[in-house]
Every structure is written in structure tokens, then in C-alpha cells.
Scaffold this active site. Structure first.
Site, PDB file in Angstrom:
ATOM      1  N   CYS A  16      58.551  35.490  24.858  1.00 45.73           N
ATOM      2  CA  CYS A  16      59.995  35.566  24.665  1.00 45.73           C
ATOM      3  C   CYS A  16      60.701  34.744  25.733  1.00 45.73           C
ATOM      4  O   CYS A  16      60.076  34.190  26.643  1.00 45.73           O
ATOM      5  CB  CYS A  16      60.475  37.017  24.707  1.00 45.73           C
ATOM      6  SG  CYS A  16      60.237  37.784  26.335  1.00 45.73           S
ATOM      7  N   CYS A  19      60.063  35.732  29.295  1.00 52.30           N
ATOM      8  CA  CYS A  19      58.819  35.182  29.841  1.00 52.30           C
ATOM      9  C   CYS A  19      59.047  33.763  30.349  1.00 52.30           C
ATOM     10  O   CYS A  19      58.571  33.380  31.428  1.00 52.30           O
ATOM     11  CB  CYS A  19      57.724  35.166  28.774  1.00 52.30           C
ATOM     12  SG  CYS A  19      57.335  36.788  28.090  1.00 52.30           S
ATOM     13  N   CYS A  83      24.521  14.156  53.352  1.00 52.13           N
ATOM     14  CA  CYS A  83      25.105  14.698  54.584  1.00 52.13           C
ATOM     15  C   CYS A  83      26.513  15.200  54.302  1.00 52.13           C
ATOM     16  O   CYS A  83      27.040  15.045  53.196  1.00 52.13           O
ATOM     17  CB  CYS A  83      25.133  13.646  55.688  1.00 52.13           C
ATOM     18  SG  CYS A  83      26.236  12.250  55.342  1.00 52.13           S
ATOM     19  N   CYS A  86      29.102  12.754  52.903  1.00 48.44           N
ATOM     20  CA  CYS A  86      29.026  12.551  51.447  1.00 48.44           C
ATOM     21  C   CYS A  86      29.850  13.626  50.735  1.00 48.44           C
ATOM     22  O   CYS A  86      30.608  13.337  49.807  1.00 48.44           O
ATOM     23  CB  CYS A  86      27.581  12.619  50.971  1.00 48.44           C
ATOM     24  SG  CYS A  86      26.430  11.567  51.855  1.00 48.44           S
ATOM     25  N   ASP A 504      35.810  55.835  45.785  1.00 46.12           N
ATOM     26  CA  ASP A 504      36.208  56.768  44.740  1.00 46.12           C
ATOM     27  C   ASP A 504      35.171  57.902  44.748  1.00 46.12           C
ATOM     28  O   ASP A 504      34.093  57.746  45.338  1.00 46.12           O
ATOM     29  CB  ASP A 504      36.233  56.036  43.398  1.00 46.12           C
ATOM     30  CG  ASP A 504      36.451  56.987  42.241  1.00 46.12           C
ATOM     31  OD1 ASP A 504      37.387  57.795  42.320  1.00 46.12           O
ATOM     32  OD2 ASP A 504      35.667  56.930  41.274  1.00 46.12           O
ATOM     33  N   ASP A 703      34.221  52.724  40.316  1.00 40.13           N
ATOM     34  CA  ASP A 703      33.521  52.370  39.075  1.00 40.13           C
ATOM     35  C   ASP A 703      34.337  52.612  37.811  1.00 40.13           C
ATOM     36  O   ASP A 703      33.897  52.252  36.731  1.00 40.13           O
ATOM     37  CB  ASP A 703      32.213  53.165  38.968  1.00 40.13           C
ATOM     38  CG  ASP A 703      32.457  54.623  38.572  1.00 40.13           C
ATOM     39  OD1 ASP A 703      33.488  55.181  39.002  1.00 40.13           O
ATOM     40  OD2 ASP A 703      31.624  55.195  37.838  1.00 40.13           O
ATOM     41  N   ASP A 707      40.082  52.785  38.729  1.00 38.61           N
ATOM     42  CA  ASP A 707      39.799  52.186  40.035  1.00 38.61           C
ATOM     43  C   ASP A 707      40.152  50.704  40.073  1.00 38.61           C
ATOM     44  O   ASP A 707      40.168  50.111  41.156  1.00 38.61           O
ATOM     45  CB  ASP A 707      38.311  52.338  40.386  1.00 38.61           C
ATOM     46  CG  ASP A 707      37.917  53.790  40.599  1.00 38.61           C
ATOM     47  OD1 ASP A 707      38.774  54.558  41.064  1.00 38.61           O
ATOM     48  OD2 ASP A 707      36.766  54.139  40.290  1.00 38.61           O
TER      49      ASP A 707
END
Length: 822
Positions: A16, A19, A83, A86, A504, A703, A707
Site C-alpha cells: 500500500c 508501505c 596471499c 590477492c 529459556d 527452542d 523464543d
């Protein structure tokens, strides 16, 4: 000078005018961005860029605004880099292309990873830019596994051949010239038989063969780089060995051009320089091949073929030709070629390569299986659910590969120094030559040549360029062996500085498989009916606690009715309608929000929480019905992992949405230092921010879906790989196994890798700092000693071998919790 660049970007997520305004504002706020035009219809933006804005800063600004630009990623395999100079030149050439947002050139893996805006440039442009610096590049096939080991094996074979040829040609030159100095009778014998002039001509011929054939690579790469005014290591070797050879040639064939005192040949120096550096490169190539062994081991886990059932006919096909929903036959003892779901049969699967658990896992119909794991004694049929690059094993390989090619913040400092190192060395060598010619003792020209060549040879910055990326490759590979994947390279450096590890609770510190332990009913409610209604609601939830309640309900009540209008409210609980009754299950704060009085159940909940149980309430039709207690025991390794973190000098914290009494009980059992409880997902972020002071570096381990914000907001996010995909995507580090040993291993590997990098950098810089003055002649006024170019070549070759060998020690890094080391 201000450079203006026009960018045309394809932007995601705009729907829209608001945005468009937000994206425009995000771009206009960047210093150096002008003439911004964002188009909703074409989902694009046109803008002009000037210093200090960069394509990378534009990409970051759009990401933060929530409208990321569409980008592509290409990996180039580059031949000929030797090296750090480079690396710097290739990096600059690629970064200068319009639309390139990020470049990472890695000497150890001999690759360049480039991120760029879609439509601005093409892979062909990247190849052309690389070619302009004098290096050949190939676009890595995204579907092909990395072949670092195979490439290095082939390179080592070529170098071994060249070393043997160079050594065979150099040995007579060395014996004739240096043997005469070390053993005078040999010198007299040569003079009496073939004579000095013939001896020099023979040395000329043999050395010319060394430089023309095995040593040709230094001249074909080094001289063009010198002419482009971008000298590299090959340039230094070509100039050093070439100068010694040309001076000796003049002495041999045109002696009248030089003073009598300066008529000495250095053919042996030119030949030995090339031979020793080839030996160093050979040893380096062999060692580099071993740095990629972690990826090779992972790739070897995937079988090359698969037996499929198509149109009722059983056939064997290459595993990479599998497609979704193929029916694959898995005989006993075979590796599973792709992720899938069992459709027929039962067996036990060895999943230790993913989970680290030694005991095989029972599998039967509808159970998921993972590609690369090993079938037991039963025969299975599976329907593929992920193939090719989408399998779990392929994703792990990509994570390890990305981590091995990572560019750590410390590398930027190194690159800034080494990019200018070779030109500075050439200037210093020239200055050394002039000083010797001006004030050196007779024969001044000879001393000047020896010193200048020694400076050129000893200062090659190979060790500097290898110091960081080689350690990263080996360290991240060892981390993968221990079940740790570094998704983002800078996490490898940041994790070593962590001071607080926050966890957690459910599924992280605990097993995540709670069981219902207590059910206290309010007056007027029946246990069987309440379990039936509550179990129907919990059956719609994916939360581990919900599964525990559902399991008890099914065990006691049998089949459960269907729930309608199910709604989950993260951090509070769930609600639904069952058989016309409004059922709410959740924490005390949900009941408070619904204005449901808890009565005497509130006191009982406090007692249960002190015992480490999680109290929940159930309400039927707006009236409190029951107190439900669920216990989730600690994982077997949690106490040992927390103790190990304390031994490493780290503080620990628990950040959880669970009730405070329960959280404190679990924390006491685990040995956690600090507890923040009863937090919503946004509250976890605020709690982390409070812990994350200017003097602390914080890592968060979680997990679950709830979280993800905390994982993203912490300095380092560590996701339990057995958790949700959303948590994994938000993390910097992923633990393939479900226990907290991985957290200890991640920190240990991070510290060991960074310690190894510092050792390598100290050696590389100290080596050049100390030996360049020695090569220039610092010891001559004091002791009459001058460093031979041959010794300089040997020292330079050994410095690179030392750095790679030191990095390879990381392959033996141990887990602080030894029983889980592999």
C-alpha cells in the site's frame, strides 16, 4: 572524491501507499542517498548513492524497515590466489561493482561469496571483475557439493611433481656452489676438472630449467600483476629469484660489465628459492585439503543411489534424481537417501549423526525419517518429503560451508594492513638496495643484491592471509563434529566474549516432555468430564504441556470430542468451544484478564510451584473448574552443562514465561544464577535488554516460536536444533543435538578458534616484523652476518606451513564435558 552510483532495487513486502512511504523514509534517512523514487506497481526503488552510503547500508536500512530488497548470492571458486594481497584486490574489484552489498573473499577455501541486488549485475559481471584482477574464477554449481578436498588433492599432486623436478635440477646447482663453500676440496676439484666458467654455465642451464618449468607459475602470474601495479606474492618471488638469476647470468656471460669484486653467481639462490617455496605450497595444499574434512564427512553420510518404486517397478537411481513423494525402499542396514515419512514397515533408526543420541529410535508408519541416518534391521518404505538441497543434511552442509567461509570482524583489520603490504615491501627492498650501494662495504653491489632479494622473499604475506580463514575452516568443522553449527560468522568471534548465558526453560533446560502430575477440581466438577473437555482443547495445540494434558485425557477418557473456534494466546493460554461449552486453559494471568476468581486453588498452586511443577487453570463457561499441575524434568545433561559454564567463568540466567515459583525451583535444581519469570515474548526481549549492559555480552538459548524475538535480540542467539524452524532461523548458532552440552561446546570452540587465530596473527606479523630488518642487513654491522635469500625462502615457506598446521590442531579440540566429545 564523491562517487555517485545509480541503484535500481526490487523490493519485497510493499502492499500500500503507507508501505511506499515507509520504504522511502528509510532510504531518505540514509546519509548520502538522494533522489529516492519508490514504485508500488513495479515493487521497485530507484535512488542515487553517494559517499558515505553503500549498497550494503541500503540493504540493511530496507531490512530494518520491513521491506527487504531482493538479493542474490553467488559463490565463485577462484584459482591462483596465494596471499592476503590477492584477497584484497579481488575483494576491491567485486565490491566496486554497482549493486554488490557484501563480499567475502576467503584465501583458505579459495572462494568469494558475493551478495548483490537482483537485476543490477549478473554472475558474468562477477567473473569478469575477478578476471580483471588476473585470477580465473568459476561459478560454483549451487546443487553441487563443495569439492575443496578433491581440488586440493589435485593441486598437491601437481605441486609434488613440480617439487620433484625442481629438486632434481636444483640439487646439482646447490652442491656445486654451496658444497664448494662448505667443503673446500670440492671447490678445488670442480676448478681442476670442469673449471669455474663451465661450472657457472652448467648452473645457468639447470637454474634456467627450474625457472622455466616448475617455477614458471611465479613469473606468469607475478609479472602481469606487477605491470598492472598490483603486485602480489608471485611478484615478490619472481623479482627475487629473477634478480638473482639475471645478475648471475651477467656475471657468467658478460663479466666485463661488473667490477671484479662483484663477480659472484647466485644461481643456487634463484633455484633454491623456487624449490623451497614450491615445497611450502605443496605442504600448504595438503594441509588445506584436511581443513575441509568436516564437510567431506557430512557429504559422505548421504548415499549416492536410492531404490525407488515408480509405476510399480523397482529401480535404482542416483540419489540426486529423487523427487518429492517418491516411494523409496530402505533395506536393513542402509542409509536413508532423503528426508521422508514411513509408509510401510517398522525398524530402529540410528540418528546419532543428527541428535548425538547413541540409542536407535523406533520408527513405524507415519513417523518422519532423516536423510543420512542409518536403518536398523527392519525394511522400510518411505515417501520423500524433502530432497536435494532441501534435506536436513544438505542444510547442515550449507551451514557449515557458510560458516567456514565467514569473514570475522577481526579479518577487516588484517585485510586493511595486508592490502598495502606488498607495495610497502617492494619499496623497502628498493630502499635497502640503495642504502647498501651507498654505504655498504665492498663488494657493495653483491651485498645490495643479497639484501634486496632476501627482503623480497622473506616478506611474502602468505601467512597473514591464511591466519584467520584457515582457523575458521577447521574450527567450524570441529564444531560441527561436536553438534554445533555457526549460522553467522561473526557469532564465532562474538561468542568467545560472552559473559552471560540466558536460557529459556521448557524444551531448553528441561526435556520439553512434561507429564500431568496433579489435578485439583473446584466444587461441582467431575474429573472425567473436565479432562474430556480440556483434552479436546489441548489437542489443538502444539505446546509440550498441551501434549501432556492431552495424553492423560486420552488415556483416561478415550476418544476426545472436536474443539471449535480454537484460539491460542501466546504467553496466556488457549480457548475453544467443546460440546457447546466455552473452555479456557492457561496461566493465572489469563484468568485474571478474564476476571475469573481462583478461590482456594490459588493457594494450592503456590505449593505446587515450589515443588517445581507448572500450575495451569481450567475454566468452563466462565467459572474456575480445576488446577492442573504439569512437571517437566531437567534434561540429564543440564546440571553438568550449567556447572561447566560456571567453571568457564560465565554467569547464567533463566528467562521464562512460566510461573515464578516453578521457575525458581527449576533454577535451584539446575544451578542457574538469575531468574526472570512470567514473561510474555516481548517481555523476554525486555528482560534480556536489562541484563545486557555495556559491560556484559549476552547469549540466549531457546527452542520455541516464542523464543524467536529473544534469539534475534540477544548479542548471540543459540537455538536448540530440535526446536522449531522459526527459532533456528532467528539464531546465530544452532545446536544439532537437544541437550545443553552443545552450548558448552560452542563457547569452547569459539574461544579455542579465536585463541588459534590470535596465535596465527601474532606469528605472521611478528615473523615479518622481526625478519624483514634481518633480511635487510641489520645484523651485518654487529656480527658480519647477512641473511641468505635461500634461508629467507625457507623461512617464508615454513611460516605458511606453521600457520596452517597450527590451525589444524583445532581438529583435536575437546569438549569440556568429555563424555559427549566425539
Amino acid at each position: 572524491m564523491t562517487i555517485h552510483t545509480d541503484l535500481h532495487l526490487s523490493i519485497q513486502g510493499m502492499s500500500c501507499a503507507v508501505c511506499v512511504g515507509s520504504a522511502t523514509k528509510a532510504l531518505e534517512e540514509l546519509d548520502g542517498v538522494t533522489e529516492v523514487k519508490v514504485n508500488l506497481a513495479t515493487e521497485s526503488a530507484d535512488l542515487q548513492l553517494a559517499t558515505p552510503a553503500t549498497p550494503g547500508s541500503v540493504a540493511i536500512a530496507l531490512d530494518r524497515a520491513g521491506f527487504p530488497a531482493r538479493t542474490s548470492r553467488a559463490v565463485l571458486e577462484i584459482e591462483g590466489m596465494t596471499c592476503a594481497s590477492c584477497v584484497g584486490r579481488v575483494d576491491l574489484a567485486l565490491a566496486a561493482l554497482p549493486g554488490v552489498t557484501e563480499v567475502n573473499v576467503n584465501l583458505a577455501s579459495e572462494t568469494a561469496t558475493v551478495h548483490y541486488f537482483d537485476g543490477m549485475i549478473t554472475p558474468a559481471d562477477l567473473l569478469a571483475a575477478t578476471a580483471s584482477t588476473g585470477y580465473t574464477a568459476h561459478l560454483r554449481d549451487a546443487s553441487a557439493p563443495p569439492d575443496m578436498g578433491a581440488r586440493k588433492e589435485a593441486e598437491a599432486a601437481t605441486l609434488r611433481r613440480d617439487v620433484m623436478i625442481a629438486a632434481a635440477l636444483t640439487l646439482p646447482v646447490f652442491l656445486i656452489e654451496m658444497g664448494g663453500h662448505l667443503y673446500p676440496p670440492l671447490h678445488h676439484w670442480v676448478a681442476a676438472t670442469i673449471g669455474q666458467q663451465v661450472s657457472w654455465m652448467l648452473q645457468f642451464l639447470l637454474t634456467a630449467l627450474v625457472l622455466t618449468f616448475p617455477g614458471r607459475r611465479f613469473f606468469t602470474k607475478g609479472i602481469p600483476a606487477l605491470l598492472r601495479r598490483v603486485p602480489d606474492m608471485n611478484s615478490l618471488v619472481a623479482m627475487g629469484s629473477g634478480a638473482a638469476f639475471l645478475f648471475s647470468t651477467v656475471v657468467t656471460f658478460f663479466p666485463a660489465l661488473l667490477p671484479a669484486a662483484s663477480r659472484a653467481v647466485y644461481f643456487e639462490s634463484a633455484a633454491v628459492i623456487v624449490t623451497l617455496i614450491l615445497v611450502g605450497r605443496y605442504l600448504e595444499a595438503r594441509a588445506k585439503g584436511r581443513t575441509g574434512q568436516a564437510i567431506a564427512r557430512l557429504i559422505d553420510l548421504a548415499p549416492k543411489t536410492a531404490r525407488v518404486l515408480r509405476d510399480g517397478i523397482e529401480r535404482e537411481i542416483p540419489a540426486d534424481e529423487l523427487v518429492l513423494d517418491d516411494i523409496v525402499l530402505i533395506p536393513p542396514g542402509a542409509r536413508i537417501p532423503a528426508d521422508g515419512v514411513v509408509t510401510e514397515g517398522s525398524s530402529h533408526i540410528d540418528e546419532s549423526m543428527i541428535t548425538g543420541e547413541p540409542l536407535p529410535v523406533a520408527k513405524t508408519q507415519d513417523d518422519p525419517v532423516t536423510g543420512g541416518t542409518v536403518n536398523g534391521t527392519g525394511a522400510l518404505r518411505i515417501r520423500t518429503s524433502a530432497v536435494g538441497r532441501d534435506t536436513t543434511l544438505s542444510q547442515i552442509v550449507r551451514m557449515v560451508q557458510d560458516a567456514q567461509g565467514a569473514r570475522l570482524p577481526i579479518q577487516s583489520l588484517v585485510d586493511g594492513i595486508t592490502l598495502w603490504f606488498v607495495p610497502v615491501v617492494m619499496g623497502f627492498a628498493t630502499l635497502t638496495l640503495l642504502i647498501w650501494l651507498a654505504v655498504g662495504p665492498a663488494p657493495a653491489l653483491t651485498h645490495a643484491l643479497v639484501a634486496g632479494v632476501a627482503v623480497l622473499i622473506i616478506a611474502c604475506p602468505c601467512a597473514m592471509g591464511l591466519a584467520t580463514p584457515t582457523s575458521i575452516m577447521v574450527g567450524t568443522g570441529r564444531a560441527a563434529d561436536l553438534g554445533v553449527l555457526f549460522r553467522k560468522g561473526d557469532a564465532l568471534q562474538a561468542l568467545q566474549s560472552a559473559t552471560i548465558i540466558a536460557f529459556d526453560k521448557t524444551g531448553t533446560l528441561t526435556l520439553g516432555k512434561p507429564t500431568l502430575t496433579d489435578l485439583h477440581l473446584a466444587d461441582g466438577f467431575d474429573r472425567a468430564n473436565l479432562l474430556r473437555l480440556v483434552g479436546a482443547v489441548e489437542a489443538q495445540s502444539e505446546h509440550p504441556i498441551a501434549h501432556a494434558i492431552e495424553a492423560t485425557a486420552r488415556a483416561e477418557c478415550g476418544p476426545l470430542p472436536n474443539a471449535q473456534d480454537f484460539r491460542a494466546q501466546p504467553g496466556f493460554g488457549i480457548r475453544a468451544t467443546v460440546d457447546g461449552h466455552s473452555v479456557i486453559v492457561g496461566a493465572a494471568r489469563l484468568m485474571a484478564r478474564e476476571k475469573i476468581a481462583l478461590g482456594e486453588l490459588e493457594d494450592q498452586a503456590a505449593t505446587l510451584a515450589v515443588d517445581g511443577k507448572t500450575p495451569l487453570y481450567a475454566a468452563i463457561d466462565g467459572e474456575i473448574a480445576a488446577l492442573i499441575a504439569v512437571a517437566d524434568p531437567l534434561k540429564p545433561t543440564t546440571r553438568a552443562a550449567v556447572a561447566a559454564l560456571h567453571d568457564m567463568g560465565l554467569k547464567t540466567a533463566m528467562i521464562t514465561g512460566d510461573a515464578a515459583p516453578t521457575a525458581h525451583a527449576i533454577a535451584r535444581e539446575a544451578g542457574i544464577d538469575h531468574v526472570e519469570a512470567e514473561l510474555l515474548p516481548r517481555g523476554k526481549v525486555k528482560a534480556l535488554a536489562a541484563l545486557n549492559t555495556d559491560t556484559e555480552t549476552l547469549a540466549f538459548v531457546g527452542d520455541g516460536i516464542n523464543d524467536a524475538p529473544a534469539l534475534a535480540s540477544a548479542d548471540i542467539g543459540i537455538a536448540i536444533g530440535t526446536g522449531t524452524d522459526i527459532a533456528v532461523e532467528a539464531a546465530d548458532v544452532v545446536l544439532m543435538r537437544g541437550d545443553l552440552t552443545g552450548v558448552v561446546n560452542a563457547i569452547a570452540i569459539s574461544r579455542a578458534t579465536m585463541r588459534n587465530i590470535r596465535q596465527n596473527l601474532f606469528w605472521a606479523f611478528a615473523y615479518n616484523t622481526a625478519l624483514i630488518p634481518v633480511a635487510a642487513g641489520l645484523l651485518y654491522p654487529l656480527f658480519g652476518l647477512q641473511l641468505s635469500p635461500m634461508l629467507a625462502a625457507g623461512a617464508m615457506a615454513l611460516s605458511s606451513v606453521f600457520v596452517v598446521s597450527n590451525a589444524l590442531r583445532l581438529r583435536n579440540a575437546k569438549s569440556p564435558i568429555q563424555k559427549d566429545a566425539t
